[in-house]
Design an enzyme around this catalytic site. Sequence first.
Site, short mmCIF file in Angstrom:
data_model
loop_
_atom_site.label_atom_id
_atom_site.label_comp_id
_atom_site.label_asym_id
_atom_site.label_seq_id
_atom_site.Cartn_x
_atom_site.Cartn_y
_atom_site.Cartn_z
N TRP A 123 0.87 -1.18 0.00
CA TRP A 123 0.00 0.00 0.00
C TRP A 123 0.92 1.24 0.00
CZ3 TRP A 123 -2.05 2.63 4.89
CH2 TRP A 123 -3.08 3.53 4.60
N ASP A 204 -0.11 -5.52 9.58
CA ASP A 204 -1.20 -4.60 9.21
C ASP A 204 -2.40 -5.46 8.83
OD1 ASP A 204 -2.78 -2.54 8.45
OD2 ASP A 204 -1.54 -1.87 6.77
N LYS A 239 -13.06 -0.84 6.75
CA LYS A 239 -13.68 -1.66 5.70
C LYS A 239 -14.73 -2.60 6.30
CE LYS A 239 -10.00 0.04 3.74
NZ LYS A 239 -9.71 0.82 2.58
N1 PLP Z 1 -3.49 -0.60 5.71
C1 PLP Z 1 -3.88 -0.98 4.49
C2 PLP Z 1 -3.18 -2.11 3.83
C3 PLP Z 1 -4.92 -0.32 3.84
O1 PLP Z 1 -5.29 -0.73 2.62
C4 PLP Z 1 -5.55 0.76 4.49
C5 PLP Z 1 -6.62 1.51 3.84
O2 PLP Z 1 -6.86 1.47 2.69
C6 PLP Z 1 -5.11 1.11 5.76
C7 PLP Z 1 -4.08 0.41 6.34
C8 PLP Z 1 -5.68 2.27 6.49
O3 PLP Z 1 -6.94 2.11 6.96
P1 PLP Z 1 -7.73 3.31 7.61
O4 PLP Z 1 -8.61 3.85 6.54
O5 PLP Z 1 -8.50 2.67 8.72
O6 PLP Z 1 -6.78 4.31 8.10
#
Ligand code: PLP
Length: 393
Positions: A123, A204, A239
């Site tokens: 990401w 994560d 999500k």
């Molecule tokens: N980690 C990953 C791999 C993600 O895809 C995302 C969001 O798209 C996050 C963390 C962050 O999530 P949040 O929207 O709760 O900050």
Amino acid sequence: YAGDPILGLMDAYQADPRPQKVSLSIGLYFDEACRLPVLGAVRQAEEALLREIGPRPYLPMHGLADFRAGVQRMVFGADHEAVKAGRIATLQTLGGSGALRVGADFLHRYFPASAIWVSDPTWDNHRVLFEAAGLQVHTYPYYDAATGGLRFDAMLECLQGLPRQSVVLLHASCHNPTGVDLSAAQWDALIPVLRERELIPFVDMAYQGFGDGLDEDAFAVRALADAGLQFFVANSFSKNFSFYGERCGGLSVVCRDRQDADTVLGQLQAGVRRIYSTPPTHGARVVAKVLGDARLLASWTQETAGMRIRIRAMREQLHAALHETFRGERDFGYLLSQRGMFSYTGLNESQVDRLREQHAVYLVRSGRLCISGLNNANVEAVAAAMAEVIRSA
Ligand code: PLP
């Protein structure tokens, strides 16, 4: 600021007048009607909270107690020895991003010589977040473009060569952006390497429930805890609660014992105090209510299953349509083996551009496709558009 490329694509999509347009770029879960769902369990929890609306004091720096306990039950399982022993320091955070950042700040402060290794690719915001906290970010081999699978041996070999106390960012399940996950057997092979090399895992988990199930998707986290490792977990409710804007997440640090966990929690609190002082109340109360009420928890668990099943069905339909078109001349099996909301299609930038320009189908330029933007009404057209750009290449 050049802006975020994915959010920029969303703007372009919104401005696109073509009625057949399809958005497969941003990482949001859309339902069959192309809407962000409001989950029934969340609605019921909010209605109940509205009836008992009370004062909104500052929360403690580490957040709402019931929320933090709910995070531990969800991430580790209520009966996990580490939960019962009180050796996990858990903070309520501003989404998964907040958890990553607070964890990154802690790591930089207490392990200033440590760099972090992230999967290639990962990401995009991982790099941004960790660099902002002062860590050097490197990559380990991960995605195999030739097979649409994992370069597991290369990954293991790279991690075996890292300096002691290097931080290794691992996706628990539903890897973003590739959809390629480690199998249980691969986790079992990886964990001894993490332990022997004295690496610091940072897991994560942003998509718990979207792969195989809430407990199944937490396999890696629980296996690391079972193996007695000390590590970090960032989890997100964005999500699986369809709760993006409420910014609900958790950071858990699994420690040797309760005393260490108390010390770590104190230092994490100090970190929060330096940034935003305390987290917000509303979303945390909703999550705590859903996770703490057997009836709401059962209903939410079922709703996550509904989202997961729809994602799988769309993977199968897209695969079937492409398989039918190419009649085995090209393998689209990656759509079935990759998990969660994303698939790496292997389409190159010019094919992605052509999809957008000629067919109004929006993917990220890396070729990442967000499966949840597909539905029964658009999947055939998307498959036909993909076939056209693949053939025209
Ligand atoms: N980690 C990953 C791999 C993600 O895809 C995302 C969001 O798209 C996050 C963390 C962050 O999530 P949040 O929207 O709760 O900050």
